[in-house]
Motif scaffolding. Structure first.
Motif, PDB file in Angstrom:
ATOM      1  N   ARG A 161      20.404  45.564  51.803  1.00 30.83           N
ATOM      2  CA  ARG A 161      19.394  44.985  52.690  1.00 30.83           C
ATOM      3  C   ARG A 161      18.104  45.794  52.565  1.00 30.83           C
ATOM      4  NH1 ARG A 161      21.329  42.242  57.239  1.00 30.83           N
ATOM      5  NH2 ARG A 161      19.726  43.220  58.488  1.00 30.83           N
ATOM      6  N   CYS A 162      16.948  45.080  52.555  1.00 36.09           N
ATOM      7  CA  CYS A 162      15.677  45.811  52.463  1.00 36.09           C
ATOM      8  C   CYS A 162      15.199  46.267  53.844  1.00 36.09           C
ATOM      9  CB  CYS A 162      14.613  44.951  51.789  1.00 36.09           C
ATOM     10  SG  CYS A 162      13.939  43.638  52.821  1.00 36.09           S
ATOM     11  N   GLU A 163      15.695  45.613  54.874  1.00 30.30           N
ATOM     12  CA  GLU A 163      15.340  45.887  56.283  1.00 30.30           C
ATOM     13  C   GLU A 163      13.858  45.647  56.578  1.00 30.30           C
ATOM     14  OE1 GLU A 163      17.658  45.848  58.201  1.00 30.30           O
ATOM     15  OE2 GLU A 163      19.384  46.905  57.377  1.00 30.30           O
ATOM     16  N   ARG A 164      13.180  44.893  55.719  1.00 33.70           N
ATOM     17  CA  ARG A 164      11.761  44.607  55.943  1.00 33.70           C
ATOM     18  C   ARG A 164      11.468  43.109  55.944  1.00 33.70           C
ATOM     19  NH1 ARG A 164       8.097  49.002  54.762  1.00 33.70           N
ATOM     20  NH2 ARG A 164       9.322  50.858  54.380  1.00 33.70           N
ATOM     21  N   CYS A 165      12.274  42.313  55.241  1.00 36.64           N
ATOM     22  CA  CYS A 165      11.962  40.888  55.106  1.00 36.64           C
ATOM     23  C   CYS A 165      12.416  40.139  56.363  1.00 36.64           C
ATOM     24  CB  CYS A 165      12.643  40.314  53.863  1.00 36.64           C
ATOM     25  SG  CYS A 165      14.424  40.147  54.021  1.00 36.64           S
ATOM     26  N   ASN A 166      12.023  38.865  56.443  1.00 41.23           N
ATOM     27  CA  ASN A 166      12.366  38.051  57.618  1.00 41.23           C
ATOM     28  C   ASN A 166      13.871  37.934  57.799  1.00 41.23           C
ATOM     29  OD1 ASN A 166       9.742  37.556  58.392  1.00 41.23           O
ATOM     30  ND2 ASN A 166       9.549  35.775  57.053  1.00 41.23           N
ATOM     31  N   TYR A 167      14.590  37.777  56.682  1.00 38.23           N
ATOM     32  CA  TYR A 167      16.051  37.646  56.774  1.00 38.23           C
ATOM     33  C   TYR A 167      16.659  38.900  57.386  1.00 38.23           C
ATOM     34  CZ  TYR A 167      20.949  37.638  55.457  1.00 38.23           C
ATOM     35  OH  TYR A 167      22.315  37.730  55.498  1.00 38.23           O
ATOM     36  N   CYS A 168      16.241  40.070  56.889  1.00 33.34           N
ATOM     37  CA  CYS A 168      16.806  41.324  57.403  1.00 33.34           C
ATOM     38  C   CYS A 168      16.463  41.500  58.880  1.00 33.34           C
ATOM     39  CB  CYS A 168      16.323  42.506  56.569  1.00 33.34           C
ATOM     40  SG  CYS A 168      17.140  42.596  54.957  1.00 33.34           S
ATOM     41  N   LYS A 169      15.218  41.141  59.264  1.00 34.44           N
ATOM     42  CA  LYS A 169      14.842  41.271  60.674  1.00 34.44           C
ATOM     43  C   LYS A 169      15.676  40.333  61.546  1.00 34.44           C
ATOM     44  CE  LYS A 169      10.309  41.137  59.630  1.00 34.44           C
ATOM     45  NZ  LYS A 169       8.859  41.054  59.815  1.00 34.44           N
ATOM     46  N   GLU A 191      13.683  42.109  45.242  1.00 33.56           N
ATOM     47  CA  GLU A 191      12.956  42.435  46.482  1.00 33.56           C
ATOM     48  C   GLU A 191      13.915  42.690  47.647  1.00 33.56           C
ATOM     49  OE1 GLU A 191       8.872  40.020  45.356  1.00 33.56           O
ATOM     50  OE2 GLU A 191      10.336  39.076  46.670  1.00 33.56           O
ATOM     51  N   CYS A 192      14.889  41.810  47.799  1.00 33.82           N
ATOM     52  CA  CYS A 192      15.910  42.026  48.833  1.00 33.82           C
ATOM     53  C   CYS A 192      17.193  41.321  48.408  1.00 33.82           C
ATOM     54  CB  CYS A 192      15.454  41.503  50.194  1.00 33.82           C
ATOM     55  SG  CYS A 192      16.737  41.736  51.453  1.00 33.82           S
ATOM     56  N   GLU A 193      18.181  42.119  48.011  1.00 34.49           N
ATOM     57  CA  GLU A 193      19.433  41.545  47.525  1.00 34.49           C
ATOM     58  C   GLU A 193      20.087  40.678  48.600  1.00 34.49           C
ATOM     59  OE1 GLU A 193      21.951  44.714  46.173  1.00 34.49           O
ATOM     60  OE2 GLU A 193      20.626  45.255  44.495  1.00 34.49           O
TER      61      GLU A 193
HETATM   62 ZN   LIG Z   1      15.563  42.049  53.367  1.00 35.18          ZN
END
Ligand SMILES: [Zn+2]
Length: 258
Positions: free
Chosen positions: A235-243, A15-17
């Protein structure tokens, strides 16, 4: 990063590496981003599992979660009221009662693409040559959910990657050197819903679907090996971590958003 993966580990990585690697390196606490109602729902799901594992497991869970289960005035919290209804539903489901027998909470090990994997089976019924995984779900058994990668609604068993989980467990069982364990044990997802009138069904999966899913897991684990070997996690740029860790350097076109 971890040398041993679980289903949830490879799913998170897919989902997000970037987020998965940050969690594994203790740089990001994913659980702290969960809302209280999500945590309550997760605990209620564990209650259902423990109920059918053993009396000892349930008692231990109740002792540990007393403050999570009851309100200040000693009333059972709503999620646990629903969990009780789910337990009653499963307890009176003749199919569930007939097949949910054998070893419970069994840890299994093996390798996929030379990476160590482990998992826990809710129930391994060698007499019927099946393993059973209980899934507690919010909506109906027919529910479809939006998939960002597929750009369409897909069934919850697919969208939550439970086909991967079943394929991984089947493969780990296949690798077992226990002679009593056959080489083609079939998974059964036992779904129980949180609806006002909880619904339950034992769901089987065609072997071709499991074979395809195992290939997808192998592909995902190849990407995991790349990152283990030093590739920068995507980075997925959508999950909480990326934000939370985003550092903008340039504008983006609206065409990237629609
Ligand atoms: Zn992410």
């Amino acid at each position: 990063m971890k040398k041993t993966l679980s289903f949830s580990g490879i799913k998170s990585f897919h989902e997000c590496e970037a987020e998965a690697v940050a969690v594994m390196n203790n740089e990001w606490d994913r659980k702290s981003t969960f809302s209280p109602s999500t945590i309550e729902a997760m605990n209620a799901g564990s209650f259902v599992h423990k109920y059918f594992e053993s009396k000892e497991a349930l008692d231990e869970f109740k002792k540990e979660h007393e403050s999570d289960m009851f309100t200040k005035v000693g009333k059972l919290k709503s999620q646990f009221q629903i969990a009780e209804k789910m337990v009653n539903r499963l307890g009176s489901d003749p199919l569930f009662k007939a097949i949910y027998k054998g070893s419970k909470e069994l840890e299994i090990f093996g390798k996929i693409n030379d990476i160590n994997f482990h998992g826990f089976l809710d129930c391994l019924n060698l007499e019927k040559n099946i393993f059973i995984d209980i899934k507690t779900i919010r909506g109906s058994i027919y529910e479809k959910e939006w998939s960002e990668s597929e750009h369409r609604k897909i069934h919850w068993i697919e969208s939550r990657k439970y086909l991967w989980q079943m394929a991984i467990y089947q493969e780990l069982l296949r690798q077992s050197d226990d002679e009593k364990i056959g080489k083609n044990i079939q998974p059964v997802i036992y779904a129980i819903t949180k609806e006002t009138f909880p619904d339950s069904s034992g769901i089987t999966i065609p072997q071709e679907w499991l074979d395809d899913s195992l290939l997808e897991v192998q592909e995902a684990s190849e990407k995991y090996i790349e990152v283990l070997n030093g590739r920068e996690p995507k980075r997925c740029e959508r999950c909480n971590y990326c934000k939370a860790t985003k550092l903008n350097t340039h504008t983006i076109s609206i065409t990237e958003l629609i």
